[in-house]
Design an enzyme around this catalytic site. Structure first.
Site, short mmCIF file in Angstrom:
data_model
loop_
_atom_site.label_atom_id
_atom_site.label_comp_id
_atom_site.label_asym_id
_atom_site.label_seq_id
_atom_site.Cartn_x
_atom_site.Cartn_y
_atom_site.Cartn_z
N LYS A 1 -3.72 -6.62 4.73
CA LYS A 1 -4.98 -6.04 4.25
C LYS A 1 -6.06 -7.11 4.12
CE LYS A 1 -3.25 -1.99 3.98
NZ LYS A 1 -3.47 -1.10 5.14
N HIS B 1 -6.12 8.69 -0.70
CA HIS B 1 -5.28 9.89 -0.67
C HIS B 1 -3.93 9.61 -1.33
CE1 HIS B 1 -2.90 8.05 2.50
NE2 HIS B 1 -4.03 7.76 3.14
N THR C 1 2.53 7.75 9.44
CA THR C 1 1.64 8.19 10.51
C THR C 1 2.49 8.64 11.69
OG1 THR C 1 1.50 5.94 11.38
CG2 THR C 1 -0.22 6.64 9.82
N ARG D 1 -5.24 14.75 5.25
CA ARG D 1 -4.62 14.30 4.00
C ARG D 1 -5.66 13.86 2.98
NH1 ARG D 1 -3.02 10.44 7.84
NH2 ARG D 1 -3.89 8.34 7.60
N GLN E 1 0.81 -1.21 0.00
CA GLN E 1 0.00 0.00 0.00
C GLN E 1 0.85 1.27 0.00
OE1 GLN E 1 0.22 -2.18 2.45
NE2 GLN E 1 0.37 -1.18 4.46
#
EC number: 3.1.3.-
Length: 465
Positions: free
Chosen positions: A299, A81, A87, A164, A49
């Site tokens: 995921k 985004h 993060t 974002r 990702q």
């Protein structure tokens, strides 16, 4: 349910947050409007990702072109985004790791030599300049692909309430409007705006960001599967790294962090991400395949079909999509916000272009709720499987930075009923649960019938049991 707190984006326009300055979209060799990110593909397309969007048009089993006897009557875009800094929690973790290596290593050998003087300067959470340009490019591409509609239409746009995500919507608008103003055939030159921003909260229903399903939010399955797979491939890398960094003791998690840094450092170095980070050269091509699969596992078992409640997080958006395609009120009792979807100002049913901005995790749940990867067998927890072996599923193919899904309805001369088609990152994903044709499409009514699981609420009731 808390009181409705959506924000009309007119306020954002008045505050000057949407820039009208011209952009050099498509002028960079690494990232273009048509193909996305194409530098060092043997590495950059294996960052899960954290890969920048790259077009999957070359991976098509069926053509993505519009058949000659058809015209697009409606399009819904769901976009992630753009490329961002780590993060906040991970940025602190990465900085701590670099600091520890520099404090404890007695030597920096071979390809690890750069770490001796590496200065960690990455920010947190927000888009990088490259990530902003990705979304400008995405807006341009969207206009160009759907020009027949876009020339006379102003898209209805929503965003989940993360800075974002909102910024991505604004940059998309910049690109879209830039393309429209450059088109002499455009008849409606009014600029789009983000009409609804949905707050991100555990107490506020938001179809673009999971958070209200209590049992799902408590699940650690994705993290557990990822940790077990990391334990299979990271030790050899850890031993090699420690050999080149005498005095340093690493964990398997540290290995993954060093691999993460390859992408995050690359997308932050320059505005076009043209300088590959030195972190990238620390690992082999085969190791990058394992890293990409690690992210795909996370995921799948975190937000996809591998988690019993993963697809349920996408039911709300699926039912919103059905409402838009059929121009009928939303029928849902899961994550939709009843105040928003019952108001034509915040959920119109008469538009022909819809654009929504979200996050990777929620998009994975949505795609599985829609059944787009019903052909994907449960992922092996111990051995790497390719995207082609998994019917087109992998984190880098599905939810890279700047990912976009197009859901189209088209009217064709040979058919009385509209047809539905789905594309993810330019790859046509043949529909499931309906009578699909050779171009991956289904008739609208048949497509809706095939979504009976989502229409009935799926297993959402288990969220609070």
């Amino acid at each position: 349910m808390v009181t409705l707190t959506f924000l009309l984006s007119a306020a954002y326009l008045l505050s000057g947050r949407v820039s009208a300055a011209p952009s050099s979209a498509g002028s960079k060799s690494c990232d273009t409007v048509d193909l996305g990110y194409q530098c060092s593909p043997a590495t950059s397309h294996l960052w899960g990702q954290y890969s920048p969007f790259f077009s999957l048009e070359d991976e098509l089993s069926v053509s993505s072109k519009l058949p000659k006897d058809c015209r697009i009557t409606l399009v819904q875009v769901l976009s992630r985004h753009g490329a961002r800094y780590p993060t906040s929690s991970k940025s602190k973790k990465y900085k701590k790791l670099v600091t520890a290596i520099q404090a404890n290593a007695t030597d920096f050998k071979g390809k690890f030599a750069f770490l001796k003087t590496y200065n960690y300067t990455l920010g947190a959470d927000d888009l990088t300049p490259f990530g902003e340009q990705q979304l400008v490019n995405s807006g341009i591409k969207f206009y160009q692909r759907y020009k027949a509609l876009a020339r006379s239409v102003v898209p209805f746009i929503r965003a989940s309430g993360s800075d974002r995500v909102i910024a991505s919507g604004e940059k998309f608008i910049e690109g879209f409007q830039q393309a429209k103003l450059a088109d002499p055939g455009a008849t409606n030159r009014a600029a789009p705006a983000i009409s609804v921003i949905i707050p991100e909260s555990e107490t506020f229903n938001n179809t673009l960001d999971h958070g209200v399903c209590t049992k799902f939010e408590a699940s650690q399955l994705g993290d557990e599967v990822a940790a077990n797979f990391t334990a299979l491939f990271a030790p050899d890398i850890r031993a090699r790294a420690e050999k080149h960094l005498p005095g340093v003791t690493l964990t398997d998690e540290d290995v993954v962090s060093l691999m993460d840094m390859c992408s995050f450092d690359t997308v932050a170095r320059t505005s076009d991400a043209s300088q590959l980070s030195p972190f990238c050269q620390l690992f082999t091509h085969n190791e990058w395949k394992k890293y990409n699969y690690l992210q795909s596992l996370g995921k799948y078992y975190g937000y996809g079909a591998g988690n019993p409640l993963g697809p349920a997080q996408g039911i709300g958006f699926t039912n919103e999509l059905i409402a838009r395609l059929t121009r009928s009120p939303v029928q849902d009792h899961t994550s939709t916000n009843s105040t928003l979807v019952s108001n034509p100002a915040t959920f119109p049913l008469n538009a022909t272009m819809y654009v929504d901005f979200s996050h990777d995790n929620s998009m994975v749940s949505i795609f599985f709720a829609l059944g787009l990867y019903n052909g994907t067998e449960p992922l092996s927890r111990t051995s790497v499987e390719s995207a082609k072996e998994l019917d087109g599923y992998s984190a880098s193919w599905v939810v890279p930075f700047g990912a976009r899904a197009y859901f189209e309805t088209m009217q064709c001369k040979s058919e009385k009923e509209p047809l539905v088609r789905a594309l993810i990152n330019d790859r046509v994903v043949p529909l499931h649960g309906c009578d699909v044709d050779k171009l991956g499409r289904c008739k609208l009514n048949d497509f809706v019938k095939g979504l009976s699981w989502a229409r009935s609420g799926g297993n959402w009731g288990e969220c609070f049991s």
